[in-house]
Design a protein around this motif. Structure first.
Motif, PDB file in Angstrom:
ATOM      1  N   VAL A  86      26.962  -9.595  -6.058  1.00 13.24           N
ATOM      2  CA  VAL A  86      28.195  -9.962  -5.356  1.00 13.24           C
ATOM      3  C   VAL A  86      28.275 -11.472  -5.132  1.00 13.24           C
ATOM      4  CG1 VAL A  86      27.332  -9.743  -2.980  1.00 13.24           C
ATOM      5  CG2 VAL A  86      29.735  -9.238  -3.490  1.00 13.24           C
ATOM      6  N   GLY A  87      27.148 -12.157  -5.190  1.00 13.00           N
ATOM      7  CA  GLY A  87      27.164 -13.604  -5.094  1.00 13.00           C
ATOM      8  C   GLY A  87      27.951 -14.263  -6.209  1.00 13.00           C
ATOM      9  N   VAL A 221      30.826 -25.423 -14.215  1.00 13.90           N
ATOM     10  CA  VAL A 221      30.168 -24.352 -14.973  1.00 13.90           C
ATOM     11  C   VAL A 221      29.999 -23.093 -14.123  1.00 13.90           C
ATOM     12  CG1 VAL A 221      28.052 -23.681 -16.170  1.00 13.90           C
ATOM     13  CG2 VAL A 221      28.983 -25.991 -16.468  1.00 13.90           C
ATOM     14  N   TYR A 222      30.381 -21.962 -14.691  1.00 15.02           N
ATOM     15  CA  TYR A 222      30.149 -20.645 -14.083  1.00 15.02           C
ATOM     16  C   TYR A 222      29.197 -19.885 -14.993  1.00 15.02           C
ATOM     17  CZ  TYR A 222      30.874 -15.751 -12.830  1.00 15.02           C
ATOM     18  OH  TYR A 222      30.675 -14.432 -12.473  1.00 15.02           O
ATOM     19  N   ILE A 223      28.068 -19.451 -14.439  1.00 20.13           N
ATOM     20  CA  ILE A 223      27.090 -18.669 -15.205  1.00 20.13           C
ATOM     21  C   ILE A 223      27.267 -17.195 -14.870  1.00 20.13           C
ATOM     22  CG2 ILE A 223      24.649 -18.264 -15.681  1.00 20.13           C
ATOM     23  CD1 ILE A 223      25.516 -20.990 -16.614  1.00 20.13           C
ATOM     24  N   GLY A 224      27.496 -16.386 -15.880  1.00 22.24           N
ATOM     25  CA  GLY A 224      27.740 -14.968 -15.668  1.00 22.24           C
ATOM     26  C   GLY A 224      26.484 -14.173 -15.361  1.00 22.24           C
ATOM     27  N   ASN A 225      26.689 -12.970 -14.818  1.00 17.95           N
ATOM     28  CA  ASN A 225      25.589 -12.063 -14.445  1.00 17.95           C
ATOM     29  C   ASN A 225      25.097 -11.239 -15.621  1.00 17.95           C
ATOM     30  OD1 ASN A 225      25.461 -10.730 -11.100  1.00 17.95           O
ATOM     31  ND2 ASN A 225      25.716 -12.843 -11.727  1.00 17.95           N
ATOM     32  N   ARG A 226      26.035 -10.700 -16.353  1.00 15.76           N
ATOM     33  CA  ARG A 226      25.706  -9.683 -17.342  1.00 15.76           C
ATOM     34  C   ARG A 226      25.014 -10.256 -18.579  1.00 15.76           C
ATOM     35  NH1 ARG A 226      30.463  -5.913 -19.891  1.00 15.76           N
ATOM     36  NH2 ARG A 226      29.270  -4.906 -21.546  1.00 15.76           N
ATOM     37  N   ARG A 227      25.509 -11.396 -19.060  1.00 16.24           N
ATOM     38  CA  ARG A 227      24.921 -12.002 -20.254  1.00 16.24           C
ATOM     39  C   ARG A 227      24.202 -13.307 -19.948  1.00 16.24           C
ATOM     40  NH1 ARG A 227      29.835  -9.761 -22.014  1.00 16.24           N
ATOM     41  NH2 ARG A 227      29.529  -8.102 -23.548  1.00 16.24           N
ATOM     42  N   ALA A 228      24.244 -13.739 -18.699  1.00 16.29           N
ATOM     43  CA  ALA A 228      23.486 -14.905 -18.249  1.00 16.29           C
ATOM     44  C   ALA A 228      23.782 -16.139 -19.090  1.00 16.29           C
ATOM     45  CB  ALA A 228      21.997 -14.597 -18.243  1.00 16.29           C
ATOM     46  N   ARG A 229      25.038 -16.413 -19.302  1.00 16.90           N
ATOM     47  CA  ARG A 229      25.433 -17.625 -20.020  1.00 16.90           C
ATOM     48  C   ARG A 229      26.704 -18.180 -19.390  1.00 16.90           C
ATOM     49  NH1 ARG A 229      29.612 -16.406 -23.591  1.00 16.90           N
ATOM     50  NH2 ARG A 229      29.895 -14.199 -24.095  1.00 16.90           N
ATOM     51  N   ALA A 230      27.010 -19.425 -19.729  1.00 15.33           N
ATOM     52  CA  ALA A 230      28.212 -20.051 -19.183  1.00 15.33           C
ATOM     53  C   ALA A 230      29.451 -19.370 -19.751  1.00 15.33           C
ATOM     54  CB  ALA A 230      28.222 -21.534 -19.527  1.00 15.33           C
ATOM     55  N   LEU A 231      30.402 -19.064 -18.870  1.00 11.17           N
ATOM     56  CA  LEU A 231      31.662 -18.441 -19.270  1.00 11.17           C
ATOM     57  C   LEU A 231      32.797 -19.410 -18.965  1.00 11.17           C
ATOM     58  CD1 LEU A 231      31.111 -14.828 -17.874  1.00 11.17           C
ATOM     59  CD2 LEU A 231      30.677 -15.663 -20.204  1.00 11.17           C
ATOM     60  N   TYR A 232      33.726 -19.520 -19.888  1.00 15.68           N
ATOM     61  CA  TYR A 232      34.820 -20.483 -19.751  1.00 15.68           C
ATOM     62  C   TYR A 232      36.195 -19.826 -19.746  1.00 15.68           C
ATOM     63  CZ  TYR A 232      31.030 -23.684 -20.921  1.00 15.68           C
ATOM     64  OH  TYR A 232      29.841 -24.366 -20.919  1.00 15.68           O
ATOM     65  N   ARG A 233      36.333 -18.727 -20.445  1.00 12.99           N
ATOM     66  CA  ARG A 233      37.640 -18.080 -20.528  1.00 12.99           C
ATOM     67  C   ARG A 233      37.889 -17.222 -19.297  1.00 12.99           C
ATOM     68  NH1 ARG A 233      38.717 -14.910 -25.840  1.00 12.99           N
ATOM     69  NH2 ARG A 233      36.985 -13.691 -24.995  1.00 12.99           N
ATOM     70  N   PRO A 234      39.076 -17.307 -18.718  1.00 14.16           N
ATOM     71  CA  PRO A 234      39.384 -16.497 -17.534  1.00 14.16           C
ATOM     72  C   PRO A 234      39.123 -15.007 -17.745  1.00 14.16           C
ATOM     73  CG  PRO A 234      41.070 -18.157 -17.843  1.00 14.16           C
ATOM     74  CD  PRO A 234      40.183 -18.236 -19.049  1.00 14.16           C
ATOM     75  N   ALA A 235      39.466 -14.485 -18.910  1.00 19.19           N
ATOM     76  CA  ALA A 235      39.267 -13.052 -19.179  1.00 19.19           C
ATOM     77  C   ALA A 235      37.789 -12.675 -19.142  1.00 19.19           C
ATOM     78  CB  ALA A 235      39.880 -12.681 -20.521  1.00 19.19           C
ATOM     79  N   ASP A 236      36.923 -13.576 -19.609  1.00 18.86           N
ATOM     80  CA  ASP A 236      35.491 -13.290 -19.618  1.00 18.86           C
ATOM     81  C   ASP A 236      34.923 -13.286 -18.197  1.00 18.86           C
ATOM     82  OD1 ASP A 236      35.497 -13.089 -22.365  1.00 18.86           O
ATOM     83  OD2 ASP A 236      34.857 -15.164 -22.688  1.00 18.86           O
ATOM     84  N   ILE A 237      35.405 -14.195 -17.361  1.00 17.69           N
ATOM     85  CA  ILE A 237      34.936 -14.233 -15.972  1.00 17.69           C
ATOM     86  C   ILE A 237      35.447 -13.012 -15.211  1.00 17.69           C
ATOM     87  CG2 ILE A 237      34.985 -15.555 -13.816  1.00 17.69           C
ATOM     88  CD1 ILE A 237      35.209 -18.089 -15.553  1.00 17.69           C
ATOM     89  N   ARG A 238      36.681 -12.629 -15.466  1.00 18.06           N
ATOM     90  CA  ARG A 238      37.225 -11.407 -14.852  1.00 18.06           C
ATOM     91  C   ARG A 238      36.360 -10.197 -15.216  1.00 18.06           C
ATOM     92  NH1 ARG A 238      41.945 -11.558 -16.906  1.00 18.06           N
ATOM     93  NH2 ARG A 238      43.209 -12.107 -15.065  1.00 18.06           N
ATOM     94  N   ASP A 239      36.022 -10.067 -16.475  1.00 12.97           N
ATOM     95  CA  ASP A 239      35.209  -8.934 -16.930  1.00 12.97           C
ATOM     96  C   ASP A 239      33.811  -8.978 -16.316  1.00 12.97           C
ATOM     97  OD1 ASP A 239      34.732  -6.640 -18.886  1.00 12.97           O
ATOM     98  OD2 ASP A 239      33.180  -8.053 -19.519  1.00 12.97           O
ATOM     99  N   ASP A 240      33.236 -10.161 -16.218  1.00 18.42           N
ATOM    100  CA  ASP A 240      31.898 -10.301 -15.649  1.00 18.42           C
ATOM    101  C   ASP A 240      31.867  -9.824 -14.199  1.00 18.42           C
ATOM    102  OD1 ASP A 240      29.108 -11.412 -15.904  1.00 18.42           O
ATOM    103  OD2 ASP A 240      29.815 -12.662 -14.255  1.00 18.42           O
ATOM    104  N   LEU A 241      32.869 -10.216 -13.428  1.00 17.28           N
ATOM    105  CA  LEU A 241      32.915  -9.825 -12.020  1.00 17.28           C
ATOM    106  C   LEU A 241      33.235  -8.352 -11.839  1.00 17.28           C
ATOM    107  CD1 LEU A 241      34.793 -12.856 -10.395  1.00 17.28           C
ATOM    108  CD2 LEU A 241      32.341 -12.376 -10.373  1.00 17.28           C
TER     109      LEU A 241
END
Length: 315
Positions: A86-87, A221-241
């Protein structure tokens, strides 16, 4: 590079919102959260309230955003943001990918879906001293029995693995792991089976809701949880959360991604210092600080001194 780290459920402790830095930016953040959610956020950190995943998850995000804004008020902006479980919502807000109000609404729905799916009898256990491969080997013989099955929920460090399942299954697995050589196998203060397939339907429901939430390209930079890499596209960050409740959190890989990108200073938002301890052990050459370990606002001056080499009193 300076990165902010935001802890997940299990880090909470009674009164942690009341131990946040005494600053106008922090007070404004708590007020904003209370207005958005139409409740008194200041009441979410009592021992009784923290029995609910809803209170815990909301309060953790509020604390993370409050700390990020406290730094911003001192003219300090993190170059990267990463949150465990949730962080990640606080990390998305800090990076500029998601508004605070939308994050609060998503987190409340996330926690409600999780509690509704598993109101009792489930949780998480931390297994220390065994590798992911060793834990997987212990899990494999149990895979066909719903009464004993557990899932890898978090890989927090090479030898710190969190598993999810029913209370009965976790208690049995803790004994199994200890017999196999784990230094510690302990239930966490979490009452839902986070980050596993048991939450598939809840994750799908949150993803459907998130489809209507506005996301932006992050400013940092936003680092995602699921794939542990930097995400840049809004759709990818939405999916990660929206889906991180269903998939294993690869926190150690996320931490490694920050270090490989050049992070030299890591600061963990309150209320604990688990992420700080992991970073210090794995990467002792990197400076890692836990805001909660400092009295009042002293940590802000320490961060500024680390970044500029000059001492500036807290404001």
């Amino acid at each position: 590079m300076f990165a902010l780290l935001y802890p997940g459920q299990g880090a909470q402790s009674p009164g942690f919102l009341h131990r946040l830095p005494p600053h106008a930016a922090v007070a404004a953040t708590l007020d904003e959260a209370s207005n958005v959610l139409a409740l008194d956020v200041g009441q979410l950190d009592t021992a009784e309230a923290l029995r609910s995943s809803i209170a815990v998850q909301i309060a953790l995000v509020v604390a993370g955003v409050a700390v990020q804004r406290r730094l911003a008020a001192a003219g300090i902006e993190a170059h990267a943001h990463a949150g465990l479980s949730v962080g990640a919502y606080a990390a998305a807000v800090g990076s500029g990918a998601l508004s605070f109000a939308d994050a609060l609404r998503m987190v409340r729905m996330r926690a409600e879906l999780m509690e509704r799916a598993y109101p009792s009898g489930y949780g998480l256990s931390a297994i220390e001293g065994l590798t992911e491969a060793q834990v997987e080997a212990l899990i494999e013989p149990l895979a066909n029995s719903p009464n004993t099955q557990v899932y890898i929920a978090n890989v927090n460090a090479p030898r710190q693995i969190v598993v999810a399942g029913s209370v009965t299954a976790l208690d049995a697995f803790n004994e199994r792991a200890t017999t196999a050589g784990a230094h510690r196998a302990k239930r966490l203060m979490v009452t839902v089976p986070s980050h596993c397939e048991l939450l598939r339907e809840a994750s799908d429901a949150l993803a459907a809701y998130a489809a209507g939430v506005a996301f932006r390209s992050p400013a940092s930079v936003y680092i995602g949880n699921r794939r542990a890499r930097a995400l840049y596209r809004p759709a990818d960050i939405r999916d990660d959360l929206a889906t991180n409740m269903r998939y294993t959190v690869r926190w150690f890989d996320a931490l490694t991604a920050l270090v490989e990108r050049g992070a030299t200073l890591l600061v963990e938002a309150p209320p604990g210092q688990v992420l700080t301890d992991i970073a210090r052990e794995a990467y002792p050459e990197i400076t890692a600080l836990a805001a909660a370990s400092f009295e009042g606002d002293r940590w802000v001056a320490v961060v500024e001194r680390r970044l500029t080499g000059r001492h500036t009193p807290p404001t």
